[in-house]
Design an enzyme around this catalytic site. Sequence first.
Site, short mmCIF file in Angstrom:
data_model
loop_
_atom_site.label_atom_id
_atom_site.label_comp_id
_atom_site.label_asym_id
_atom_site.label_seq_id
_atom_site.Cartn_x
_atom_site.Cartn_y
_atom_site.Cartn_z
N LYS A 1 0.84 -1.21 0.00
CA LYS A 1 0.00 0.00 0.00
C LYS A 1 0.87 1.26 0.00
O LYS A 1 0.66 2.18 -0.80
CB LYS A 1 -0.93 -0.02 1.23
CG LYS A 1 -1.91 1.12 1.19
CD LYS A 1 -2.90 1.03 2.34
CE LYS A 1 -3.61 2.37 2.48
NZ LYS A 1 -4.06 2.62 3.83
N ASP B 1 -7.77 2.26 0.18
CA ASP B 1 -7.90 2.54 1.61
C ASP B 1 -9.37 2.33 1.99
O ASP B 1 -10.16 1.83 1.19
CB ASP B 1 -7.39 3.95 1.95
CG ASP B 1 -8.39 5.02 1.54
OD1 ASP B 1 -9.31 4.71 0.74
OD2 ASP B 1 -8.29 6.16 2.03
#
Length: 222
Positions: free
Chosen positions: A134, A152
């Site tokens: 991420k 997210d």
Amino acid sequence: MPRSFVGEARKRVGPKRIRVRPVIERLAAEYADARIALTFANELELLVSVMLSAQTTDVNVNRVTSTLFEKYKRPEDYLAVPQEELERDIFATGFFRQKAKSLRGTMRVLLDEFGGEVPRTLDELVRLPGVGRKTANVVSSELGNPRGIVVDTHVRRLSQRLGFTKQEDPVKIERDLMRLVPREDWARFPHLLIWHGRRVCIARAPRCEDCVLLDLCPSARV
Ligand code: SF4
């Protein structure tokens, strides 16, 4: 929503492949300034900010980095102080011990393997200690080299509500989105969803009546 309503709603708005472009265009018109909310002046500051943003808000990170970046300007600076001092300097971002350890490990690898520069590709970025997919995705996208789509909490929620994915797992959601979203939009797509998710498609109470995606969204409630 009961299953029959979901089917009805999907029929009403049409297939996701047809909807994805107008969704992006309308959000882009609505949020021309949609961009990462972290404040940074160079690639190293970008990397550090994203690493510090785990489990805290961007506002909190910006508050900490406004003074942190006065003191730590180069990878060497993070290694020149005792770990405890770095921990104190980033304390307010939470998980400060682990984050300080990751930052120092990352700076060591930057110096040893990348000539002190932040690498630009996802594959290189994930080799840095404490940098997961991420974080690497966010950094490489900001550096103009998106290799994936950042997922997210907002991207997850909106992608599900818009019927772009049925998955719960971020990796599977990312895979669905990469099949759907045109590659040239991979970098800005998450920012558009995040901005919309904060302002209109709020987690607990989406403001569908004010939403520019009303006729494109199978979850619209009006
Ligand atoms: S119509 Fe409602 S659920 Fe759909 S994106 Fe807009 S605010 Fe979210």
